[in-house]
Scaffold this motif. Sequence first.
Motif, short mmCIF file in Angstrom:
data_model
loop_
_atom_site.label_atom_id
_atom_site.label_comp_id
_atom_site.label_asym_id
_atom_site.label_seq_id
_atom_site.Cartn_x
_atom_site.Cartn_y
_atom_site.Cartn_z
N ASP A 229 0.88 -1.00 0.02
CA ASP A 229 -0.09 0.19 0.02
C ASP A 229 1.00 1.11 0.02
OD1 ASP A 229 -1.91 2.06 0.32
OD2 ASP A 229 -2.64 1.40 2.07
N GLU A 230 1.16 1.40 -1.24
CA GLU A 230 2.32 2.69 -1.36
C GLU A 230 1.74 3.87 -0.74
OE1 GLU A 230 3.90 2.97 -5.16
OE2 GLU A 230 4.52 0.78 -5.10
N VAL A 231 0.26 4.29 -0.99
CA VAL A 231 -0.02 5.66 -0.62
C VAL A 231 0.19 5.71 0.91
CG1 VAL A 231 -2.22 6.97 -0.54
CG2 VAL A 231 -1.54 5.54 -2.62
N THR A 232 -0.22 4.89 1.85
CA THR A 232 -0.47 5.06 3.23
C THR A 232 1.04 5.07 3.75
OG1 THR A 232 -0.79 2.81 3.72
CG2 THR A 232 -2.57 4.31 3.34
N GLN A 233 2.12 4.41 3.05
CA GLN A 233 3.49 4.27 3.70
C GLN A 233 4.28 5.56 3.62
OE1 GLN A 233 5.20 1.17 1.41
NE2 GLN A 233 4.18 -0.41 2.51
N LYS A 234 3.49 6.44 2.56
CA LYS A 234 4.14 7.86 2.44
C LYS A 234 3.66 9.04 3.23
CE LYS A 234 5.86 6.39 -2.03
NZ LYS A 234 5.75 6.54 -3.57
N GLU A 235 4.42 9.49 4.03
CA GLU A 235 4.08 10.57 5.07
C GLU A 235 3.87 11.99 4.18
OE1 GLU A 235 2.32 11.61 8.61
OE2 GLU A 235 3.34 9.79 8.01
N PRO A 236 2.71 12.53 4.25
CA PRO A 236 2.56 13.88 3.59
C PRO A 236 3.29 14.89 4.13
CG PRO A 236 0.43 12.79 3.94
CD PRO A 236 1.46 12.04 4.92
N SER A 237 3.93 15.87 3.16
CA SER A 237 4.50 17.11 3.81
C SER A 237 3.84 18.10 3.27
CB SER A 237 5.85 16.74 3.54
OG SER A 237 6.00 16.75 1.93
N ALA A 238 4.40 19.23 3.65
CA ALA A 238 3.70 20.76 3.46
C ALA A 238 3.94 20.90 1.77
CB ALA A 238 4.41 21.82 4.06
N CYS A 239 3.01 21.50 1.21
CA CYS A 239 3.08 21.90 -0.21
C CYS A 239 4.10 22.44 -0.52
CB CYS A 239 1.92 22.73 -0.37
SG CYS A 239 1.87 23.27 -2.23
N ILE A 240 4.94 22.36 -1.58
CA ILE A 240 6.08 23.17 -1.87
C ILE A 240 5.72 24.01 -3.11
CG2 ILE A 240 7.57 21.24 -0.95
CD1 ILE A 240 8.24 20.29 -4.02
N ASN A 241 4.73 24.31 -3.56
CA ASN A 241 4.29 25.18 -4.51
C ASN A 241 4.87 24.86 -5.93
OD1 ASN A 241 2.52 26.95 -2.91
ND2 ASN A 241 4.61 27.63 -1.75
N CYS A 242 5.08 23.61 -6.16
CA CYS A 242 5.97 23.30 -7.41
C CYS A 242 5.09 23.48 -8.78
CB CYS A 242 6.45 21.87 -7.46
SG CYS A 242 4.96 20.62 -7.20
N GLY A 243 3.49 23.28 -8.39
CA GLY A 243 2.87 23.39 -9.46
C GLY A 243 2.44 22.07 -10.37
N ARG A 244 2.84 21.09 -9.92
CA ARG A 244 2.72 19.97 -10.58
C ARG A 244 1.53 19.28 -10.74
NH1 ARG A 244 8.05 16.30 -8.86
NH2 ARG A 244 9.49 17.87 -9.52
N CYS A 245 0.47 19.73 -9.59
CA CYS A 245 -0.84 19.40 -9.61
C CYS A 245 -1.57 20.12 -10.60
CB CYS A 245 -1.33 19.59 -8.08
SG CYS A 245 -1.32 21.10 -7.43
N VAL A 246 -1.22 21.27 -10.71
CA VAL A 246 -1.93 22.19 -11.74
C VAL A 246 -1.78 21.86 -13.11
CG1 VAL A 246 -2.04 24.50 -12.44
CG2 VAL A 246 -1.75 24.05 -10.26
N ALA A 247 -0.56 21.41 -13.37
CA ALA A 247 -0.28 20.66 -14.70
C ALA A 247 -0.67 19.52 -15.04
CB ALA A 247 1.36 20.70 -14.90
N ALA A 248 -0.93 18.75 -13.95
CA ALA A 248 -1.57 17.44 -14.21
C ALA A 248 -3.02 17.44 -14.31
CB ALA A 248 -1.26 16.36 -12.98
N CYS A 249 -3.80 18.59 -13.52
CA CYS A 249 -5.14 18.59 -13.65
C CYS A 249 -5.95 18.69 -14.68
CB CYS A 249 -5.70 19.75 -12.88
SG CYS A 249 -7.52 19.80 -12.56
N PRO A 250 -6.88 17.69 -15.40
CA PRO A 250 -7.32 17.68 -16.78
C PRO A 250 -8.46 18.90 -16.81
CG PRO A 250 -8.13 15.97 -15.51
CD PRO A 250 -7.08 16.59 -14.96
N ALA A 251 -9.09 19.24 -15.39
CA ALA A 251 -10.07 20.22 -15.35
C ALA A 251 -9.44 21.73 -15.11
CB ALA A 251 -10.98 19.94 -14.11
N ARG A 252 -8.17 21.87 -15.29
CA ARG A 252 -7.53 23.10 -15.28
C ARG A 252 -7.84 23.96 -13.86
NH1 ARG A 252 -8.93 25.10 -21.29
NH2 ARG A 252 -8.89 23.06 -22.14
N LEU A 253 -7.66 23.03 -12.80
CA LEU A 253 -8.02 23.62 -11.36
C LEU A 253 -6.56 23.81 -10.80
CD1 LEU A 253 -10.81 21.47 -10.31
CD2 LEU A 253 -11.07 23.62 -11.55
#
Length: 440
Positions: free
Chosen positions: A356-380
Motif C-alpha cells: 500500500d504505497e499511498v499510506t506508507q508515504k508521509e504527506p509533507s507541506a506543499c512546496i508550491n511546485c505547480g505539478r498538480c496544476v499541470a496534471a489537472c485535466p479540469a485546469r484547477l
Amino acid sequence: MAFLTFKGGVHPYDGKELSKEKPVQEYLPGKELVYPLSQHIGAPAQPAVKKGDHVLAGQKIAEMGGFVSAAIHASVSGTVKDVKKVRNNVGAMVDAIVIENDEKYETVEFSPAESLDSLSKEEIIGRIKDAGVVGMGGAGFPTHVKLSPKEPEKIEYVLVNGAECEPYLTSDYRRMLEQPEWIIGGLKCILKLFDNAKGYICIEDNKPDCVAKMTELVKGEPRIEVKELKTKYPQGAERCLIYAVSGREINSSMLPADAGCVVDNVDTVCAIYRAVMAGEPVMDRIVTVTGDAVANPCNFKVRTGTSFAELLEAAGGLKNPAEKIISGGPMMGFAMFDYHVPVVKTSSAMLCLTKDEVTQKEPSACINCGRCVAACPARLVPSRLATYSEYGQEELFVKYDGMECVECGCCSFACPAKRPLTQSMRSMRKMVLANRKKPK
C-alpha cells in the motif's frame, strides 16, 4: 501517431501486462448470490419478489424505484433466501435480495428482435429500460435516461469509450478483441435513436490490435468511425474524451447532451446490443482480477451477485499477502474493507496489491511546485482547493471552481509532497452537495 487528447493528465504504470493476454473465461457462481438494490445512480430498485419465491435467470427481481433508477434481474435460477441489508464493496449498508442458486441455470424466455429496422425508437429505449442497463464503466447512470435527451436531434457525437485508461484493467480490452461485433451492433442501436449523429469508437493507441480489428469491421459503415487516442490517464473520463474527439467542453453544470454528445462505455454498449437485439437483461459482466498479489490474474465473465471472494479463489488466490485490495483501478477505485461482497453491474475489477504505497508515504507541506496544476485535466489549482477543504472553507472552495473536480486522482499522483489532494476535494464536494440538498 495519435494526437487526439486533452490538456493535463499523467502516465502511471499501467500494469495491464498481468492480465491483457488472458482470454475471458466464464465463472459459474457458488450457492448464494447477493443482489444489492442500489447498483446505479438514482433511486434504489424496489423488490419484486419475497422470501421463498422461486426465480429463473433473467427474471426481474426488483423494479425501478423512480424515473432515474434501474431494474435488477436474477442471474441464476433458485430460491429467494432473504431480503435484507448487506454491506457493499465500500462498506455501506444497502438493501439486497439473496438468492440460493439451484445450479440448474434455468432461464426465462427472451424476446429477440427480428431486426433493428423492425424496432421504433421508443421500442429500443423500452428494451434498454426493461433490461436494467446502466453505465457499466463505473458511473452506473441508467442508460435509458441518458439516451432520452430533451433534444435528440442535437446529438452529433455518439462516443464508445474504449480507452480503458485506468491502470491494471483489461476487461474492455478483452471485450473489444473477443466480441467486437456486439460493440458495433450496440452502437448501431444507439445511432438509430439519433438521426444526426455519427458514432466514434474511441481507443487509446496502446491497443493497436483493437484499433486494427475495429477499423476493419467498420469499413463500409458511413456513420461509424474509429478514433485513435493518445495513451494518457484519464483519457477515458467523459469530459476528457469529449474534448479529445469533438473539441467541445462541458462543466459540472452540463450534461454531455448539452454539447451534442452521448458517451457510453464498451461494456454498456454490449449490454445495449444484448437488450435490444436478444431481449436479454443485464445478468453478467467481465471482471478483471489482477495485481501483483494474485497468483493467476484473469478476466472472468461473471454473473451479477457473485462474491468477489469466489473470483479471487478462481484466480488462484493470493500468492503474497495483500496490503491493499481495491474495487476498480488504483486511480479511481475504492479500497475494499472485505472481499466477501457481491459483483454488481458497475464492478470492473478486483485489484490486489502487495504494498500500500499511498499510506506508507508521509504527506509533507506543499512546496508550491505547480505539478498538480499541470496534471489537472479540469485546469484547477488542486493544492489551493485541498487547503480550502482541509479548513472547511466551503465558500472559497466553490468560488474557485472546486465543484469542477472530477476526482481522477492526477493531482495526488503528481504531488511530490504526497498530499492527499483528491481525497480532500472529494470530501468537500460531498459536503457541498449534501448542503445543497438541505431544506432552506
